[in-house]
Scaffold this active site. Sequence first.
Site, PDB file in Angstrom:
ATOM      1  N   TYR A 144       0.855  -1.184   0.000  1.00 18.08           N
ATOM      2  CA  TYR A 144       0.000   0.000   0.000  1.00 18.08           C
ATOM      3  C   TYR A 144       0.891   1.234   0.000  1.00 18.08           C
ATOM      4  O   TYR A 144       1.837   1.320   0.776  1.00 18.08           O
ATOM      5  CB  TYR A 144      -0.884  -0.008   1.249  1.00 18.08           C
ATOM      6  CG  TYR A 144      -1.828   1.166   1.357  1.00 18.08           C
ATOM      7  CD1 TYR A 144      -2.878   1.328   0.455  1.00 18.08           C
ATOM      8  CD2 TYR A 144      -1.692   2.102   2.373  1.00 18.08           C
ATOM      9  CE1 TYR A 144      -3.752   2.408   0.563  1.00 18.08           C
ATOM     10  CE2 TYR A 144      -2.567   3.181   2.490  1.00 18.08           C
ATOM     11  CZ  TYR A 144      -3.597   3.330   1.585  1.00 18.08           C
ATOM     12  OH  TYR A 144      -4.465   4.389   1.700  1.00 18.08           O
ATOM     13  N   ASP A 239       9.298   2.663  -0.029  1.00 19.86           N
ATOM     14  CA  ASP A 239       8.234   3.288   0.739  1.00 19.86           C
ATOM     15  C   ASP A 239       8.454   2.910   2.197  1.00 19.86           C
ATOM     16  O   ASP A 239       8.083   1.821   2.633  1.00 19.86           O
ATOM     17  CB  ASP A 239       6.868   2.822   0.235  1.00 19.86           C
ATOM     18  CG  ASP A 239       5.722   3.444   1.034  1.00 19.86           C
ATOM     19  OD1 ASP A 239       6.004   4.096   2.068  1.00 19.86           O
ATOM     20  OD2 ASP A 239       4.557   3.267   0.634  1.00 19.86           O
ATOM     21  N   LYS A 267       4.009   8.446   9.189  1.00 17.99           N
ATOM     22  CA  LYS A 267       3.840   7.800  10.505  1.00 17.99           C
ATOM     23  C   LYS A 267       4.839   8.276  11.571  1.00 17.99           C
ATOM     24  O   LYS A 267       4.695   9.390  12.047  1.00 17.99           O
ATOM     25  CB  LYS A 267       3.816   6.285  10.306  1.00 17.99           C
ATOM     26  CG  LYS A 267       2.671   5.912   9.341  1.00 17.99           C
ATOM     27  CD  LYS A 267       2.231   4.479   9.318  1.00 17.99           C
ATOM     28  CE  LYS A 267       0.913   4.356   8.580  1.00 17.99           C
ATOM     29  NZ  LYS A 267       0.949   3.806   7.252  1.00 17.99           N
TER      30      LYS A 267
HETATM   31  C1  LIG Z   1       0.274   4.255   5.905  1.00 16.42           C
HETATM   32  C2  LIG Z   1       1.046   4.043   4.654  1.00 16.42           C
HETATM   33  C3  LIG Z   1       0.944   4.919   3.563  1.00 16.42           C
HETATM   34  C4  LIG Z   1      -0.060   6.036   3.515  1.00 16.42           C
HETATM   35  O1  LIG Z   1       0.157   6.997   4.491  1.00 16.42           O
HETATM   36  P1  LIG Z   1      -1.066   7.986   4.896  1.00 16.42           P
HETATM   37  O2  LIG Z   1      -0.433   8.910   5.871  1.00 16.42           O
HETATM   38  O3  LIG Z   1      -2.121   7.116   5.471  1.00 16.42           O
HETATM   39  O4  LIG Z   1      -1.514   8.664   3.660  1.00 16.42           O
HETATM   40  C5  LIG Z   1       1.790   4.728   2.489  1.00 16.42           C
HETATM   41  N1  LIG Z   1       2.673   3.718   2.474  1.00 16.42           N
HETATM   42  C6  LIG Z   1       2.788   2.854   3.487  1.00 16.42           C
HETATM   43  C7  LIG Z   1       3.808   1.763   3.430  1.00 16.42           C
HETATM   44  C8  LIG Z   1       1.968   2.972   4.611  1.00 16.42           C
HETATM   45  O5  LIG Z   1       2.061   2.082   5.592  1.00 16.42           O
END
Ligand SMILES: *Cc1c(COP(=O)(O)O)cnc(C)c1O
Length: 427
Positions: A144, A239, A267
């Site tokens: 994601y 990511d 995060k």
């Molecule tokens: C949570 C997450 C996102 C998206 O971040 P948001 O702050 O919710 O937009 C993107 N990549 C990874 C790996 C994530 O865990």
Amino acid sequence: MLYQRSSALFDEAYQYIPGGVNSPVRAFKSVGGVPVFMKSAQGAYLTDVDDNQYIDYINSWGPAILGHTHPEVLEALKKQAENGFSFGTPTELETEIAKLIVENVPNIDQIRMVSSGTEACMSAIRLARGFTGRNKFIKFEGCYHGHSDSFLIKAGSGAATFGNPNSPGVTPGTAKDTLTAKYNDIEQVEDLFRLNEGEIAAIIVEPVAGNMGCVLPENNFLQKLRALCDENGALLIFDEVMTGFRLAFGGAQEVYGVKADLVTFGKVIGGGLPVGAFAGRNEIMDHLAPKGAVYQAGTLSGNPLAMRAGLTTLEVIKNDESFYENLNKTTETLDFEIGKILNAKGIEHKINRKGTMMSVFFHTNSVSNFDDAANANHALFNNFFHQLLANGIYLPPSGFETWFISAAIQEKEISKTLEVIQKFEYA
Ligand SMILES: *Cc1c(COP(=O)(O)O)cnc(C)c1O
């Protein structure tokens, strides 16, 4: 446990907010039942509106790595707030946090702040396209990268939970530039490069996947992706929205010794306030506006409150030499002890863990990609989730999510958790 007030609040929220929530996974759609409304959080604990207490294994989906409402972060935020909430001008604080990150994360020279992980990944792809002059990119099923259009092509997590892998509203034109492969399947990636020669701008990957449950890279997957990008003139984007400052201060690049060309964050970097970021070497980052031609902007980017929460969180981590060692030990104990309990009960399962990220899959075999994760016994997970919830243990409400351990979770919380799992009944 009683959830009277949560139920009432959910009914009311449902009238005014789509599905009653502002982010789908919170709705408990996967595990069933009514979502619990929280009113406060302190250290390892959440308290809901009916005054039930929970040991928190979500920690705001990662940001609260120090535990909730850490006193130093709280103090710093209060002080910062007194100086104003947002200026829309540059501040010294932005350079301070940028410097700390650039000096401690491998292989990056510059970092741009945004307000979410979604924005970070979306912008990183635009920059990779602008830099290479190519349109296509590769992502992995079950990874994601936020909810921007070009990623909602068989996305994991929320979308997987909803059995709605291709969201309506994403155009075929957008979809055609996103190539997907199975996580840990290097041959599929090789095939994609062969079939799209000279067209692939980047590979984006969660170096440890956290959004199909926790899935680890196997057989030097990351090293092989690096090599394929080098051979084909494509950028490798890690990511690290989830893994950044969680696996180690330098993230997955440090842990696996693989260099990424662009890294995205979110995060932990915001310490609980809305922050994302993306970073890379000068030769790539120089292409961003205002210096370069690739446009990217944000009214609240680098917001002083968010920067202060992030900076203080990172400093607390940095000042504790055994921070990750201790946190990893806690998680290892959980992994090991939960495994023992489930084995004694004869419940087939597989626990995936890297550092302080872990998932319990009720699966007979190893879980190495999205199909494996989907084939786990999710009905059993849902049962497990509800039995734990009823006994004050708050797990992510889906078998496709990762548990995040915080530094506030200590021996007392671990023993309580194990005690509850000990009573788990396979129904
Ligand atoms: C949570 C997450 C996102 C998206 O971040 P948001 O702050 O919710 O937009 C993107 N990549 C990874 C790996 C994530 O865990």
